[in-house]
Design an enzyme around this catalytic site. Structure first.
Site, PDB file in Angstrom:
ATOM      1  N   GLY A  92     -24.706 -13.354  14.816  1.00 44.02           N
ATOM      2  CA  GLY A  92     -26.006 -12.852  14.358  1.00 44.02           C
ATOM      3  C   GLY A  92     -26.278 -11.392  14.669  1.00 44.02           C
ATOM      4  O   GLY A  92     -27.438 -10.998  14.785  1.00 44.02           O
ATOM      5  N   ASN A 119     -25.860  -8.875  12.661  1.00 41.19           N
ATOM      6  CA  ASN A 119     -26.569  -8.305  11.502  1.00 41.19           C
ATOM      7  C   ASN A 119     -28.029  -8.740  11.495  1.00 41.19           C
ATOM      8  O   ASN A 119     -28.914  -7.942  11.164  1.00 41.19           O
ATOM      9  CB  ASN A 119     -25.876  -8.699  10.199  1.00 41.19           C
ATOM     10  CG  ASN A 119     -24.694  -7.799   9.888  1.00 41.19           C
ATOM     11  OD1 ASN A 119     -24.861  -6.634   9.535  1.00 41.19           O
ATOM     12  ND2 ASN A 119     -23.490  -8.321  10.070  1.00 41.19           N
ATOM     13  N   ASN A 137     -26.011 -10.762   0.380  1.00 37.90           N
ATOM     14  CA  ASN A 137     -24.937 -11.035   1.346  1.00 37.90           C
ATOM     15  C   ASN A 137     -24.318  -9.711   1.776  1.00 37.90           C
ATOM     16  O   ASN A 137     -24.352  -8.740   1.033  1.00 37.90           O
ATOM     17  CB  ASN A 137     -23.862 -11.914   0.690  1.00 37.90           C
ATOM     18  CG  ASN A 137     -22.750 -12.281   1.652  1.00 37.90           C
ATOM     19  OD1 ASN A 137     -23.005 -12.626   2.809  1.00 37.90           O
ATOM     20  ND2 ASN A 137     -21.505 -12.186   1.202  1.00 37.90           N
ATOM     21  N   HIS A 186     -20.612  -8.166   3.185  1.00 35.92           N
ATOM     22  CA  HIS A 186     -19.202  -8.527   3.285  1.00 35.92           C
ATOM     23  C   HIS A 186     -18.433  -7.340   3.879  1.00 35.92           C
ATOM     24  O   HIS A 186     -18.633  -6.205   3.443  1.00 35.92           O
ATOM     25  CB  HIS A 186     -18.663  -8.878   1.891  1.00 35.92           C
ATOM     26  CG  HIS A 186     -17.257  -9.364   1.931  1.00 35.92           C
ATOM     27  ND1 HIS A 186     -16.908 -10.605   2.436  1.00 35.92           N
ATOM     28  CD2 HIS A 186     -16.102  -8.768   1.569  1.00 35.92           C
ATOM     29  CE1 HIS A 186     -15.597 -10.744   2.370  1.00 35.92           C
ATOM     30  NE2 HIS A 186     -15.079  -9.650   1.852  1.00 35.92           N
TER      31      HIS A 186
HETATM   32  C1  GRF Z   1     -20.038  -9.788   9.427  1.00 36.42           C
HETATM   33  O1  GRF Z   1     -18.816  -9.124   9.536  1.00 36.42           O
HETATM   34  C2  GRF Z   1     -20.432  -9.921   7.994  1.00 36.42           C
HETATM   35  O2  GRF Z   1     -20.000  -8.873   7.200  1.00 36.42           O
HETATM   36  C3  GRF Z   1     -19.744 -11.197   7.579  1.00 36.42           C
HETATM   37  O3  GRF Z   1     -19.819 -12.038   8.708  1.00 36.42           O
HETATM   38  C4  GRF Z   1     -19.935 -11.240   9.879  1.00 36.42           C
HETATM   39  C5  GRF Z   1     -21.168 -11.705  10.576  1.00 36.42           C
HETATM   40  O4  GRF Z   1     -21.352 -11.076  11.825  1.00 36.42           O
HETATM   41  N1  GRF Z   1     -20.346 -11.763   6.403  1.00 36.42           N
HETATM   42  P1  GRF Z   1     -22.710 -11.285  12.617  1.00 36.42           P
HETATM   43  O5  GRF Z   1     -22.902 -12.797  12.795  1.00 36.42           O
HETATM   44  O6  GRF Z   1     -23.824 -10.687  11.792  1.00 36.42           O
HETATM   45  O7  GRF Z   1     -22.534 -10.586  13.916  1.00 36.42           O
END
Ligand code: GRF
Length: 206
Positions: free
Chosen positions: A12, A14, A107, A109
């Site tokens: 989490g 992000n 999303n 990526h």
């Molecule tokens: C990130 O690298 C994102 O791009 C991908 O999954 C990962 C999630 O990381 N979709 P976090 O849980 O937000 O730390």
């Protein structure tokens, strides 16, 4: 001020970058809820710390994927969510969730799409030997890591990079890019036309 609903399965970070951006006053949005498919997700701790309601929905409790995604859509609607933000949600989001939020699911990526879709994008980039990696924020459609691209940023691959070091460099970029994409949406600056997203810019008055 829009309500966003975050879907996350793990760490989490992000999700945290979005919370921090809201707290700093950089993003006029409210994190209305966190929905997770993993009761161990560290994202839950982050939600608790910031008094954001969190809901664990166990996919195994549903007879079909459609019922699982309907339940998520119902939950998001109950929280008054306008924009759904996938932040490390380790599932391919399907109907009826996509239909309930058309061009309202984003999303992030860790690759320059359409290259290196799916899992372990950073490892795929290293194995391919590309010199430029990056990250992408896009609207979600029925495919895997497809859908209209909102923002992309390039990140160099350095000669001695490991999967971890490259992932960390891309992650810094993710943490800047996701709040910005949400901000552009919240300000009504994203116009989707076919597979292209036009970003409205404010013209200075001369
Ligand atoms: C990130 O690298 C994102 O791009 C991908 O999954 C990962 C999630 O990381 N979709 P976090 O849980 O937000 O730390």
């Amino acid at each position: 001020m829009i309500n966003i609903g975050v879907l996350a399965s793990g760490r989490g970070s992000n999700f945290q970058s979005i919370i921090d951006s809201i707290d700093r006053g950089g993003l006029a949005a409210k994190a209305a809820c966190l929905i997770t498919d993993n009761p161990e997700a560290y994202a839950i701790e982050r939600a608790k710390r910031h008094n954001i309601p969190h809901v664990y929905i166990n996919p195994a409790a549903f007879k079909s994927k459609a019922l699982f995604y309907q339940r998520i859509a119902d939950e998001l609607n109950a929280f008054g969510v306008e924009l759904v933000v996938l932040a490390g949600f380790m599932r391919v989001v399907k109907r009826p969730l996509i239909e309930a939020f058309p061009m309202r699911v984003m999303n992030i990526h860790p690759a320059l799409l359409p290259a290196f879709k799916g899992l372990h994008a950073q490892r795929q980039a290293l194995e391919y030997g590309v010199k430029i990696a990056g990250c992408t924020v896009h609207f979600v459609d029925e495919g895997v890591d497809t859908g209209p691209i909102i923002l992309q940023e390039a990140v160099p691959v350095l000669p001695d990079d490991s999967e971890d070091s490259l992932s960390a460099r891309i992650l810094e970029c993710e943490h800047r890019m996701y709040p910005l994409a949400i901000k552009l949406y919240a300000e009504g600056k994203l116009k989707v036309s076919g597979n292209r997203v036009k970003i409205a810019t404010v013209m200075p008055i001369l």
